[in-house]
Design a protein around this motif. Structure first.
Motif, PDB file in Angstrom:
ATOM      1  N   ARG A 130       0.837  -1.207   0.000  1.00 21.32           N
ATOM      2  CA  ARG A 130       0.000   0.000   0.000  1.00 21.32           C
ATOM      3  C   ARG A 130       0.870   1.254   0.000  1.00 21.32           C
ATOM      4  O   ARG A 130       0.537   2.255  -0.605  1.00 21.32           O
ATOM      5  CB  ARG A 130      -0.901  -0.001   1.248  1.00 21.32           C
ATOM      6  CG  ARG A 130      -1.967  -1.080   1.220  1.00 21.32           C
ATOM      7  CD  ARG A 130      -2.787  -1.068   2.490  1.00 21.32           C
ATOM      8  NE  ARG A 130      -3.662   0.095   2.572  1.00 21.32           N
ATOM      9  CZ  ARG A 130      -3.551   1.035   3.487  1.00 21.32           C
ATOM     10  NH1 ARG A 130      -2.606   0.964   4.392  1.00 21.32           N
ATOM     11  NH2 ARG A 130      -4.369   2.050   3.499  1.00 21.32           N
ATOM     12  N   GLY A 167     -12.980   4.781  -2.305  1.00 24.33           N
ATOM     13  CA  GLY A 167     -14.075   3.848  -2.451  1.00 24.33           C
ATOM     14  C   GLY A 167     -15.356   4.416  -3.025  1.00 24.33           C
ATOM     15  O   GLY A 167     -16.335   3.704  -3.184  1.00 24.33           O
ATOM     16  N   ASP A 173     -15.761  -2.388  -6.257  1.00 24.81           N
ATOM     17  CA  ASP A 173     -14.851  -3.519  -6.099  1.00 24.81           C
ATOM     18  C   ASP A 173     -14.717  -4.291  -7.412  1.00 24.81           C
ATOM     19  O   ASP A 173     -13.647  -4.792  -7.748  1.00 24.81           O
ATOM     20  CB  ASP A 173     -15.373  -4.460  -5.001  1.00 24.81           C
ATOM     21  CG  ASP A 173     -15.245  -3.833  -3.617  1.00 24.81           C
ATOM     22  OD1 ASP A 173     -14.530  -2.815  -3.500  1.00 24.81           O
ATOM     23  OD2 ASP A 173     -15.853  -4.352  -2.669  1.00 24.81           O
ATOM     24  N   VAL A 221     -12.261  -2.506  -9.566  1.00 24.71           N
ATOM     25  CA  VAL A 221     -10.893  -2.774  -9.123  1.00 24.71           C
ATOM     26  C   VAL A 221     -10.479  -4.186  -9.520  1.00 24.71           C
ATOM     27  O   VAL A 221      -9.331  -4.431  -9.890  1.00 24.71           O
ATOM     28  CB  VAL A 221     -10.778  -2.571  -7.591  1.00 24.71           C
ATOM     29  CG1 VAL A 221      -9.416  -3.032  -7.088  1.00 24.71           C
ATOM     30  CG2 VAL A 221     -11.004  -1.108  -7.232  1.00 24.71           C
ATOM     31  N   THR A 243      -7.196  -5.116 -11.546  1.00 27.94           N
ATOM     32  CA  THR A 243      -6.212  -6.045 -10.985  1.00 27.94           C
ATOM     33  C   THR A 243      -5.908  -7.159 -11.986  1.00 27.94           C
ATOM     34  O   THR A 243      -4.749  -7.563 -12.155  1.00 27.94           O
ATOM     35  CB  THR A 243      -6.723  -6.630  -9.659  1.00 27.94           C
ATOM     36  OG1 THR A 243      -7.010  -5.540  -8.764  1.00 27.94           O
ATOM     37  CG2 THR A 243      -5.695  -7.548  -9.022  1.00 27.94           C
ATOM     38  N   GLY A 280      -2.798  -6.890  -6.086  1.00 29.26           N
ATOM     39  CA  GLY A 280      -4.175  -6.551  -5.726  1.00 29.26           C
ATOM     40  C   GLY A 280      -4.268  -5.363  -4.794  1.00 29.26           C
ATOM     41  O   GLY A 280      -5.017  -4.419  -5.029  1.00 29.26           O
ATOM     42  N   GLU A 281      -3.488  -5.399  -3.741  1.00 20.88           N
ATOM     43  CA  GLU A 281      -3.524  -4.320  -2.757  1.00 20.88           C
ATOM     44  C   GLU A 281      -3.031  -2.998  -3.350  1.00 20.88           C
ATOM     45  O   GLU A 281      -3.585  -1.928  -3.102  1.00 20.88           O
ATOM     46  CB  GLU A 281      -2.651  -4.717  -1.558  1.00 20.88           C
ATOM     47  CG  GLU A 281      -2.918  -3.877  -0.344  1.00 20.88           C
ATOM     48  CD  GLU A 281      -2.097  -4.350   0.851  1.00 20.88           C
ATOM     49  OE1 GLU A 281      -2.366  -3.905   1.960  1.00 20.88           O
ATOM     50  OE2 GLU A 281      -1.151  -5.147   0.650  1.00 20.88           O
ATOM     51  N   ASP A 333      -5.688  -1.556  -5.768  1.00 22.65           N
ATOM     52  CA  ASP A 333      -6.823  -1.060  -4.999  1.00 22.65           C
ATOM     53  C   ASP A 333      -6.515   0.310  -4.391  1.00 22.65           C
ATOM     54  O   ASP A 333      -7.268   1.268  -4.541  1.00 22.65           O
ATOM     55  CB  ASP A 333      -7.158  -2.064  -3.892  1.00 22.65           C
ATOM     56  CG  ASP A 333      -8.405  -1.661  -3.127  1.00 22.65           C
ATOM     57  OD1 ASP A 333      -9.506  -1.937  -3.606  1.00 22.65           O
ATOM     58  OD2 ASP A 333      -8.249  -1.036  -2.051  1.00 22.65           O
ATOM     59  N   GLN A 334      -5.381   0.407  -3.754  1.00 20.97           N
ATOM     60  CA  GLN A 334      -4.999   1.655  -3.092  1.00 20.97           C
ATOM     61  C   GLN A 334      -4.730   2.764  -4.114  1.00 20.97           C
ATOM     62  O   GLN A 334      -5.143   3.906  -3.939  1.00 20.97           O
ATOM     63  CB  GLN A 334      -3.738   1.421  -2.251  1.00 20.97           C
ATOM     64  CG  GLN A 334      -3.232   2.655  -1.522  1.00 20.97           C
ATOM     65  CD  GLN A 334      -3.967   2.869  -0.213  1.00 20.97           C
ATOM     66  OE1 GLN A 334      -4.790   2.059   0.191  1.00 20.97           O
ATOM     67  NE2 GLN A 334      -3.679   3.981   0.438  1.00 20.97           N
ATOM     68  N   ARG A 385      -8.103   3.935  -6.064  1.00 19.61           N
ATOM     69  CA  ARG A 385      -9.041   4.646  -5.192  1.00 19.61           C
ATOM     70  C   ARG A 385      -8.483   5.974  -4.696  1.00 19.61           C
ATOM     71  O   ARG A 385      -9.219   6.812  -4.174  1.00 19.61           O
ATOM     72  CB  ARG A 385      -9.422   3.768  -4.000  1.00 19.61           C
ATOM     73  CG  ARG A 385     -10.265   2.548  -4.384  1.00 19.61           C
ATOM     74  CD  ARG A 385     -10.693   1.783  -3.137  1.00 19.61           C
ATOM     75  NE  ARG A 385     -11.146   0.422  -3.445  1.00 19.61           N
ATOM     76  CZ  ARG A 385     -12.384   0.119  -3.842  1.00 19.61           C
ATOM     77  NH1 ARG A 385     -13.274   1.074  -3.987  1.00 19.61           N
ATOM     78  NH2 ARG A 385     -12.715  -1.140  -4.085  1.00 19.61           N
TER      79      ARG A 385
END
Lengths: 193, 553
Positions: free
Chosen positions: A5, A38, A43, A46, A50, A65-66, A69-70, A73
């Motif tokens: 992250r 978010g 999701d 994302v 991913t 993935g992480e 996502d970070q 967003r």
């Protein structure tokens, strides 16, 4: 090379992110919720991104993935909307050709979806055809996030990529004192911090 | 990335201000600030928008991503900015300018060097061109003021530079690692390197951060550590100045005798035209738009253009033709990116014989392979290396990474020289009557050709570069073309300064010979162009112009 992250936050410094950089404040900002967190991308969106990242990122990159996502967003809401729109069009294509969502396909199948649309050979345009928008908002946005983060840039032996606020000290360093363990020929991945 | 929120601003004229400044780049901003601070009522008319500071990091992404053109980063182009180029060398004008609050300083590199004494005395010393009507000593106090206003980081380590008394406001930026490689080679050759004064914070200064090293100085500094003129526009506003953005001036209107400008007629986004009156007018919109505005303001009294009884308006346009070399070493140069140079030499600046002329040689901090740009191009170095794939590379993932690694990053070195170019009457900004901009005005035609003095100086610069590369043990991989050099974006000349109204446009006080209340603050007043960055000299002249306007009020 595992992305975290923190790497995503670092990538958000390189434009568009809602995190405001200041001198040496990177560690303190890790974990801070972004203004748009978010809200704009779902999701599922994302998940599509991913799946694409697993194709367009080098295979030695882990923690995708992480990171995705970070990173996504943390982008401004307007950007997230455009990315989500392109991702939806891509997902629709996957469901049409493979009968499943992008996130359910293997990297080989995802690669096939992208190439069958011509995303690999088209010009990148923010407001062009679907393949052009997928190239711009999905593939190239993900690559931008990776290679403007110091961790991603180290894949090429550069610890401070253009667009990341860290050049003031690093430009003065000789090769032997760069942080981390430099690879033999100055290129290639380096160890984690 | 246009600033759509600015549609509804009040853009009506200010009732009878003391001074109207046209343009808000370094010259306009400093003149406006200086005059406002002196108690005068000032209005600034700026053709471009007020850019949102928060947009800078998005502009940086636009600059890094290969999909966005350089000019688009600051929204240059389109009907407003049409131009022509008719010289031997195509002059890509829109690459060299930004229209908006802060002007071209929004995408300048930030180098802030003083001209040398010889630059003001080219005719006396060498029998070339003309002398300026002022000398280095006249500008010296203004240089010191300009360095404080902009915030210049530097060191008094240039043995070839002009004399100075005050210390720089900030310490110089330390040399890069690759500078140290050059230093060994230069020492062998008897060439002295030194730091470069630059308007970039090496420490917190003037409520702005020190440089954070985003490495995108050209075309955008997201941190604000690099000076840009929007800083002094804000300071002028704090002193009471009014700023009207998106208000390109169309014409200057003079009185019956042609002795005074009465009004600047400007357009606004709603399609209206307004008349801004003032006691004094200061033109500060650069060496292309200033002569263009004067030519567009032709009248019965001034049939060849306002303030142009000399015929010199638009003539003697100058820019520095860049001479660049790149090479590779057999050892890492560890060039983690930084967006500016940290070492140069002025050893070849002052010279005995007239030709070759002055050379300023900088040692590049060349970026290593840019993973971002190349990855976004599908692994390609540029967009034309694959004839079967002319638009974009088709690789990603491991395939793209391996291709990028297979190159020789982190071994590159480079040098860049600014050779002196003399003023030539034929190098000119004129009106192209065959094309109009979005307001119906003829577009500017920039004619830029190289004379023998510039060519010989370029050749000498190349010779020095090769000697250094050879001593360094570098294999040369690129040399810039002499026939179509890139300009350094140092636009100068076109309303030159002088004491003879038959030969020049403005007096040593920066007031036009012809029109009593019209002043010019710009690189356009330069008589010769030297071989170094002109911005600090422009800033010094703007402060001097403001003093003369102040004295006249």
């Amino acid at each position: 090379m595992e992305l975290t992250r923190r790497d995503a936050v670092a990538a958000l410094f390189a434009g568009g992110g809602s995190v405001i950089p200041a001198v040496r404040d990177v560690p303190e900002l890790v974990g801070e919720p972004s203004a748009s967190g978010g809200v704009e991308i779902t999701d599922d969106g994302v998940g599509v991104l991913t799946a694409v990242a697993r194709v367009v990122y080098p295979s030695e990159v882990t923690g995708i993935g992480e990171f995705v996502d970070q990173y996504v967003r943390g982008l401004p809401p307007a950007r997230q909307r455009e990315i989500a729109s392109a991702a939806r069009a891509l997902d629709k294509r996957a469901r049409g050709t493979h009968g499943a969502a992008m996130s359910a396909l293997s990297p080989t199948e995802c690669d096939s979806v992208l190439r069958s649309m011509g995303v690999d050979r088209t010009v990148s345009s923010p407001d062009g055809s679907v393949p052009q928008r997928v190239r711009y908002h999905v593939v190239n946005q993900l690559l931008y996030g990776l290679y403007t983060s110091p961790r991603g840039s180290r894949l090429l032996g550069v610890e401070n990529p253009i667009g990341h606020p860290g050049g003031y000290e690093s430009y003065q360093k000789p090769p032997s004192t760069t942080s981390g363990s430099a690879s033999v020929n100055g290129v290639g991945p380096q160890s984690d911090e | 990335m246009s600033e759509s929120s600015s549609e509804s601003r009040d853009r009506t004229p200010v009732p009878d201000p003391d001074v109207c400044v046209v343009g808000s780049g370094v010259a306009g901003a400093l003149a406006a600030y200086s005059l406002s601070k002196g108690g005068h009522e000032v209005v600034i008319l700026e053709a471009g928008p007020r850019f949102d500071r928060e947009s800078r990091r998005q502009r940086m992404e636009a600059a890094i991503r290969p999909e966005v053109g350089f000019e688009e980063v600051w929204d240059v182009g389109g009907a407003r900015d049409r131009y022509a180029s008719s010289g031997d060398v195509y002059y890509r004008l829109n690459r060299t300018r930004v229209k908006g609050i802060g002007g071209t300083s929004l995408h300048w590199l930030g180098m802030a060097t003083r001209f040398h004494e010889k630059d003001f005395e080219m005719n006396s010393r060498y029998g070339l061109a003309s002398d300026w009507p002022i000398g280095y000593d006249d500008l010296r106090p203004y240089y010191a003021r300009a360095e404080r206003e902009l915030g210049v980081a530097g060191a008094d380590d240039n043995p070839f530079g002009p004399p100075r008394e005050q210390e720089y406001p900030m310490d110089a930026f330390p040399p890069s690692y690759s500078d140290s490689l050059f230093a060994a080679a230069c020492e062998e050759l008897g060439i002295t390197m030194h730091t470069i004064p630059q308007a970039r914070n090496s420490e917190p200064y003037d409520d702005r951060t020190q440089c954070l090293g985003f490495s995108t100085c050209i075309p955008v500094c997201p941190s604000g550590a690099k000076y840009s003129a929007d800083i002094h526009v804000r300071k002028a506003e704090a002193e009471g100045a009014r700023v009207v953005d998106r208000a390109p001036v169309q014409r200057l209107v003079h009185d019956d005798e042609g002795a005074h400008v009465e009004a600047a007629v400007y357009a606004t986004p709603d399609g209206e035209r307004h008349r801004q009156t003032a006691d004094r007018f200061v033109l500060a919109c650069g060496a292309v738009e200033i002569p263009r505005l004067l030519l567009l303001s032709a009248s019965e009294t001034y049939p060849d253009g306002l303030a142009n009884t000399s015929g010199a308006v638009g003539r003697y346009f100058m820019d520095h033709p860049i001479v660049r070399v790149e090479g590779v070493l057999d050892e890492p140069t560890n060039q983690n990116p930084i967006g500016f140079y940290t070492s140069e030499t002025h050893q070849f600046y002052d010279h005995e014989e007239p030709t070759p002329g002055s050379i300023k040689l900088a040692f590049e901090n060349i970026d290593p392979v840019s993973g971002t740009t190349r990855a976004l191009r599908g692994g390609d170095r540029d967009t034309r290396e694959d004839m079967f794939d002319p638009l974009v590379g088709d690789k990603w993932g491991d395939e793209a990474l391996e291709e990028m690694r297979a190159d020789t990053p982190n071994r590159r070195v480079g040098m860049i020289a600014n050779p002196e170019l003399l003023p030539r009457e034929g190098n000119a900004v004129t009106l192209d009557l065959s094309r109009t901009d979005g307001f119906g005005n003829p577009v500017p035609d920039v004619s830029w050709s190289l004379g023998s003095h510039a060519r010989e100086t370029m050749a000498y610069a190349r010779e020095i570069q090769r000697d250094i590369m050879d001593e360094l043990g570098a294999e040369i991989t690129f040399e810039s073309d002499f026939d179509s050099p890139r300009p350094a974006s140092h636009k100068m000349g076109t309303t030159r300064m002088g004491t003879d109204p038959a030969e020049s446009v403005v007096r040593p006080t920066l007031r036009t010979h012809d029109v009593r209340n019209l002043y010019v603050a710009s690189g356009s007043v330069f008589v010769t162009g030297g071989a170094t960055h002109p911005t600090l000299t422009i800033a010094a002249l703007a402060l001097k112009a403001a003093d003369h306007v102040d004295e006249s009020l």
